[in-house]
Design a protein around this motif. Sequence first.
Motif, PDB file in Angstrom:
ATOM      1  N   VAL A   1      35.357 -15.872 -41.498  1.00 54.11           N
ATOM      2  CA  VAL A   1      35.813 -16.439 -40.174  1.00 54.11           C
ATOM      3  C   VAL A   1      36.060 -17.727 -40.137  1.00 54.11           C
ATOM      4  O   VAL A   1      35.224 -18.466 -40.667  1.00 54.11           O
ATOM      5  CB  VAL A   1      34.888 -15.852 -39.070  1.00 54.11           C
ATOM      6  N   GLN A   2      36.885 -18.546 -39.295  1.00 53.43           N
ATOM      7  CA  GLN A   2      36.948 -19.881 -39.270  1.00 53.43           C
ATOM      8  C   GLN A   2      35.880 -20.361 -38.329  1.00 53.43           C
ATOM      9  O   GLN A   2      35.379 -19.792 -37.310  1.00 53.43           O
ATOM     10  CB  GLN A   2      38.282 -20.193 -38.550  1.00 53.43           C
ATOM     11  N   ALA A   3      35.572 -21.580 -38.373  1.00 54.44           N
ATOM     12  CA  ALA A   3      34.560 -22.322 -37.793  1.00 54.44           C
ATOM     13  C   ALA A   3      34.955 -22.306 -36.322  1.00 54.44           C
ATOM     14  O   ALA A   3      36.063 -22.251 -35.881  1.00 54.44           O
ATOM     15  CB  ALA A   3      34.408 -23.962 -38.175  1.00 54.44           C
ATOM     16  N   GLY A   4      33.875 -21.815 -35.256  1.00 52.94           N
ATOM     17  CA  GLY A   4      33.979 -21.582 -33.912  1.00 52.94           C
ATOM     18  C   GLY A   4      34.390 -20.512 -33.647  1.00 52.94           C
ATOM     19  O   GLY A   4      34.300 -20.072 -32.488  1.00 52.94           O
ATOM     20  N   GLY A   5      34.486 -19.464 -34.626  1.00 50.22           N
ATOM     21  CA  GLY A   5      34.901 -18.130 -34.311  1.00 50.22           C
ATOM     22  C   GLY A   5      33.454 -17.283 -34.183  1.00 50.22           C
ATOM     23  O   GLY A   5      32.548 -17.670 -34.262  1.00 50.22           O
ATOM     24  N   SER A   6      33.563 -15.840 -34.265  1.00 48.17           N
ATOM     25  CA  SER A   6      32.857 -15.153 -33.668  1.00 48.17           C
ATOM     26  C   SER A   6      32.974 -13.924 -34.708  1.00 48.17           C
ATOM     27  O   SER A   6      33.805 -13.420 -35.337  1.00 48.17           O
ATOM     28  CB  SER A   6      32.745 -14.356 -32.451  1.00 48.17           C
ATOM     29  N   LEU A   7      31.474 -13.459 -35.044  1.00 46.49           N
ATOM     30  CA  LEU A   7      31.389 -12.048 -35.703  1.00 46.49           C
ATOM     31  C   LEU A   7      30.228 -11.268 -35.089  1.00 46.49           C
ATOM     32  O   LEU A   7      29.390 -11.823 -34.323  1.00 46.49           O
ATOM     33  CB  LEU A   7      31.010 -12.353 -37.320  1.00 46.49           C
ATOM     34  N   ARG A   8      30.352  -9.876 -35.121  1.00 47.21           N
ATOM     35  CA  ARG A   8      29.183  -9.121 -34.676  1.00 47.21           C
ATOM     36  C   ARG A   8      28.592  -8.364 -35.747  1.00 47.21           C
ATOM     37  O   ARG A   8      29.456  -7.300 -36.228  1.00 47.21           O
ATOM     38  CB  ARG A   8      29.518  -8.212 -33.475  1.00 47.21           C
ATOM     39  N   LEU A   9      27.399  -8.541 -36.301  1.00 42.00           N
ATOM     40  CA  LEU A   9      27.048  -7.730 -37.311  1.00 42.00           C
ATOM     41  C   LEU A   9      26.076  -6.587 -36.686  1.00 42.00           C
ATOM     42  O   LEU A   9      25.448  -6.634 -35.619  1.00 42.00           O
ATOM     43  CB  LEU A   9      25.897  -8.577 -38.109  1.00 42.00           C
ATOM     44  N   SER A  10      26.208  -5.329 -37.277  1.00 44.50           N
ATOM     45  CA  SER A  10      25.468  -4.284 -37.034  1.00 44.50           C
ATOM     46  C   SER A  10      24.637  -3.449 -38.392  1.00 44.50           C
ATOM     47  O   SER A  10      24.743  -4.075 -39.137  1.00 44.50           O
ATOM     48  CB  SER A  10      26.440  -3.087 -36.517  1.00 44.50           C
ATOM     49  N   CYS A  11      23.515  -3.139 -37.747  1.00 44.41           N
ATOM     50  CA  CYS A  11      22.717  -2.508 -39.133  1.00 44.41           C
ATOM     51  C   CYS A  11      22.150  -1.269 -38.414  1.00 44.41           C
ATOM     52  O   CYS A  11      21.255  -1.122 -37.239  1.00 44.41           O
ATOM     53  CB  CYS A  11      21.366  -3.568 -39.267  1.00 44.41           C
ATOM     54  N   LEU A  12      22.167  -0.108 -39.027  1.00 44.21           N
ATOM     55  CA  LEU A  12      21.675   1.261 -38.579  1.00 44.21           C
ATOM     56  C   LEU A  12      20.765   1.509 -39.495  1.00 44.21           C
ATOM     57  O   LEU A  12      20.682   1.590 -40.942  1.00 44.21           O
ATOM     58  CB  LEU A  12      22.957   1.971 -38.965  1.00 44.21           C
ATOM     59  N   ALA A  13      19.601   1.918 -39.048  1.00 43.73           N
ATOM     60  CA  ALA A  13      18.610   2.366 -39.611  1.00 43.73           C
ATOM     61  C   ALA A  13      18.453   3.792 -39.573  1.00 43.73           C
ATOM     62  O   ALA A  13      18.342   4.747 -38.760  1.00 43.73           O
ATOM     63  CB  ALA A  13      17.153   1.678 -38.763  1.00 43.73           C
ATOM     64  N   HIS A  14      18.179   4.349 -40.902  1.00 46.95           N
ATOM     65  CA  HIS A  14      18.190   5.884 -41.529  1.00 46.95           C
ATOM     66  C   HIS A  14      16.847   6.206 -41.759  1.00 46.95           C
ATOM     67  O   HIS A  14      16.026   5.428 -42.385  1.00 46.95           O
ATOM     68  CB  HIS A  14      19.045   6.242 -42.473  1.00 46.95           C
ATOM     69  N   GLY A  15      16.453   7.526 -41.359  1.00 48.15           N
ATOM     70  CA  GLY A  15      15.310   7.952 -41.977  1.00 48.15           C
ATOM     71  C   GLY A  15      13.822   7.933 -41.318  1.00 48.15           C
ATOM     72  O   GLY A  15      13.089   8.762 -41.640  1.00 48.15           O
ATOM     73  N   ARG A  16      13.844   7.361 -40.236  1.00 45.88           N
ATOM     74  CA  ARG A  16      12.835   7.368 -39.406  1.00 45.88           C
ATOM     75  C   ARG A  16      13.027   6.674 -38.139  1.00 45.88           C
ATOM     76  O   ARG A  16      13.987   6.019 -37.915  1.00 45.88           O
ATOM     77  CB  ARG A  16      11.342   6.752 -39.857  1.00 45.88           C
ATOM     78  N   THR A  17      12.134   6.879 -37.083  1.00 41.96           N
ATOM     79  CA  THR A  17      12.241   6.031 -35.742  1.00 41.96           C
ATOM     80  C   THR A  17      11.530   4.780 -35.840  1.00 41.96           C
ATOM     81  O   THR A  17      10.409   4.981 -36.545  1.00 41.96           O
ATOM     82  CB  THR A  17      11.695   7.018 -34.597  1.00 41.96           C
ATOM     83  N   PHE A  18      12.177   3.800 -35.410  1.00 42.41           N
ATOM     84  CA  PHE A  18      11.478   2.436 -35.418  1.00 42.41           C
ATOM     85  C   PHE A  18      10.800   1.867 -34.121  1.00 42.41           C
ATOM     86  O   PHE A  18      10.941   0.752 -33.907  1.00 42.41           O
ATOM     87  CB  PHE A  18      12.498   1.150 -36.191  1.00 42.41           C
ATOM     88  N   SER A  19      10.418   2.952 -33.403  1.00 47.83           N
ATOM     89  CA  SER A  19       9.531   2.343 -31.990  1.00 47.83           C
ATOM     90  C   SER A  19       8.681   1.378 -32.347  1.00 47.83           C
ATOM     91  O   SER A  19       8.496   0.471 -31.385  1.00 47.83           O
ATOM     92  CB  SER A  19       9.447   3.526 -31.418  1.00 47.83           C
TER      93      SER A  19
END
Length: 122
Positions: A11-29
């Motif tokens: 992305v160019q400077a000043g732009g935006s990105l949205r990262l996502s992270c999916l957790a598998h295998g257990r509940t992370f409460s």
Amino acid sequence: VQLQAFRGGLVQAGGSLRLSCLAHGRTFSSYALAWFRQAPGKEREFVAAIRWSGTRYLVGSVEGRFTISRDNAKNTVYLQMNSLKPEDTAVYYCAADPGSSWPPRDYGVEYWGKGTQVTVSS
């Protein structure tokens, strides 16, 4: 257990990105979900974390530009990155910390994702 990060990119400077992270295998409460990053030639550093309750912590260099959120039902954590700067260029890692410290430190993290590259051009 696996953490899988998505949506890095260029992305160019000043732009935006949205990262996502999916957790598998257990509940992370009982875990804080966090983002760390490692720039070329530098040590990995903490960026942001969020507890199950929604309590957030962001490092000073990204406050006001980045937002961390989580969807507990989907076991997913997000990092919305706005007003990106070239110095934000790094590999971003999602992490799950069982509560060893607040904010999380990398030595206390129990689970790591593989990382996703974010490159900000000037």
